[in-house]
Design an enzyme around this catalytic site. Structure first.
Site, short mmCIF file in Angstrom:
data_model
loop_
_atom_site.label_atom_id
_atom_site.label_comp_id
_atom_site.label_asym_id
_atom_site.label_seq_id
_atom_site.Cartn_x
_atom_site.Cartn_y
_atom_site.Cartn_z
N HIS A 197 0.85 -1.20 0.00
CA HIS A 197 0.00 0.00 0.00
C HIS A 197 0.88 1.25 0.00
O HIS A 197 1.93 1.27 0.64
CB HIS A 197 -0.92 0.00 1.24
CG HIS A 197 -2.01 1.02 1.10
ND1 HIS A 197 -1.79 2.36 1.33
CD2 HIS A 197 -3.30 0.90 0.73
CE1 HIS A 197 -2.92 3.02 1.10
NE2 HIS A 197 -3.85 2.16 0.73
N GLU A 209 -3.85 2.15 -7.15
CA GLU A 209 -4.20 3.30 -6.31
C GLU A 209 -3.22 4.44 -6.58
O GLU A 209 -2.12 4.45 -6.01
CB GLU A 209 -4.11 2.91 -4.83
CG GLU A 209 -5.07 1.84 -4.40
CD GLU A 209 -5.42 1.95 -2.91
OE1 GLU A 209 -6.60 1.87 -2.60
OE2 GLU A 209 -4.50 2.14 -2.08
P1 13P Z 1 -9.57 6.77 0.17
O1 13P Z 1 -10.72 5.97 -0.33
O2 13P Z 1 -9.78 7.35 1.54
O3 13P Z 1 -9.09 7.78 -0.85
O4 13P Z 1 -8.32 5.74 0.38
C1 13P Z 1 -7.98 4.88 -0.64
C2 13P Z 1 -7.03 3.88 -0.10
O5 13P Z 1 -5.88 4.17 0.16
C3 13P Z 1 -7.55 2.51 0.14
O6 13P Z 1 -6.52 1.62 0.38
#
Ligand code: 13P
Length: 363
Positions: free
Chosen positions: A137, A276
């Site tokens: 992550h 992400e």
């Molecule tokens: P948000 O949905 O708060 O932008 O976070 C995304 C995230 O990092 C999920 O792992």
């Protein structure tokens, strides 16, 4: 917001045409069809009891949703309690759910045991019923330097005195690196104090911005998790700087190839990849545009095709994460290459996360 046809999203096949990936509508409940995966990453929120209360409210609103896989990632301290709550028998009798609620850990260490104070091993996670672990992550890849202060501890050591003493030790050692010795001699020389101070500040800033889990550590974590029978959600994504420099695809290519080097075709077919983009995550940020998401998901799927072939590429689930909310989930799930979402902030609110799970059925 577009009106959704629930059948189209809740269960579908995929076909590839001219290097583009398409979802094809399928009847709900067909075995082998691709199941959307909606995962809530609670990050560092929720004590165990609040986590169970939140889960109970979410599942209550999502009774009978069987064609969507649901993932819940509490912090380590909440895993055991939640594992007890989401036992399949209980879910079936209480909420009419099948085996579609999965317990996720937010991270793991790669050694199985030993003197690693504060770390948690894949064995420990598997033993309490964790199904999958999130690895790589961006909160861990990029943000640790800011909080742990690696940069300032390096900068504090970059003084003439410290370098001279290290130089002395190195010179006494057999097989010391000649280039390192030359560099230390140069930097610790009297006239170079200013260069040294500048270098210290440069490194401090670089490490503050960048120090975090490396691609190498992520690879070790994946290997260790798979060896314990844990499934993986592998996160990847570019930061703002890389996107602005048109480096997005190079960076994703590096992150993914390195991570997948240790993953067999069999293991990868169960793996989930989450895209992400760092700049789209968290409060105040804007989600990536539908075009950006689509382009990157196609890129990732084509990379998987390169590495593992078309069959795996067409069935592996690729999620999007970064400000996914009830009002954008339908459009995001409508993108051909998107198979689900990794949700941060909105997964802490029962109504919001339940709407996300029920995407396409909320009308
Ligand atoms: P948000 O949905 O708060 O932008 O976070 C995304 C995230 O990092 C999920 O792992």
């Amino acid at each position: 917001m577009k009106t959704a046809n629930p059948k189209a999203y809740r269960n579908y096949f995929r076909q590839r045409t001219a290097n583009q990936w398409h979802k094809i509508e399928a009847e709900a409940g067909i075995p082998g069809a691709i199941r959307p995966f909606l995962a809530g990453n609670w990050k560092m929120n929720m004590i165990p009891r609040s986590g169970v209360a939140l889960t109970a409210r979410i599942l209550d609103i999502c009774r009978d949703i069987k064609d969507v896989d649901i993932g819940l990632a509490p912090p380590f301290t909440g895993l055991s309690t939640l594992a007890d709550y989401i036992k399949p028998d209980f879910l079936r009798t209480e909420y009419g759910l099948g085996r579609n609620v999965f317990l996720l850990a937010q991270d793991t260490f790669f050694e199985s045991k030993g003197a690693f104070t504060g770390e948690i091993s894949p064995e420990m996670l598997a033993a309490i019923g964790v199904d999958r672990v999130i690895i790589g992550h961006s909160d861990r890849r990029a943000n640790l330097g800011k909080y742990y202060g690696f940069g300032s501890s390096v900068a504090r050591r970059l003084t003439g005195g410290f370098l001279s003493s290290q130089l002395k030790k190195l010179k006494e050692k057999d097989g010391a690196d000649a280039q390192v010795i030359a560099a230390l001699e140069h930097l610790s020389a009297k006239g170079n104090q200013d260069i040294l101070a500048g270098l210290a500040r440069f490194l401090e800033e670089e490490l503050r911005e960048r120090a975090g889990e490396s691609d190498e550590a992520i690879q070790l974590k994946i290997r260790a998790a798979l060896a314990q029978g844990l499934q993986v959600i592998l996160c990847c994504g570019e930061n703002r700087e890389a996107r602005d420099a048109n480096e997005t695809f190079n960076l994703l290519d590096r992150q993914l190839r390195m991570a997948l080097e240790v993953v067999s075709p069999r293991a990868v077919s169960e793996m989930i990849i989450a895209y992400e983009p760092v700049w789209a995550i968290g409060e105040g940020a804007k989600p990536a545009t539908l075009e950006q998401i689509s382009e990157v998901h196609d890129f990732i799927r084509n990379l998987i095709m390169d590495l593992y072939g078309e069959q795996i590429a067409s069935s592996i689930r690729i999620l999007y994460g970064g400000n996914v909310k009830p009002d954008n989930i339908v459009d995001i799930m409508n993108i051909a290459g998107v198979d689900g979402a990794l949700v941060g902030g909105a997964s802490l609110k029962a109504n919001d996360f339940a709407s996300i799970i029920r995407f396409g059925l909320n009308t």
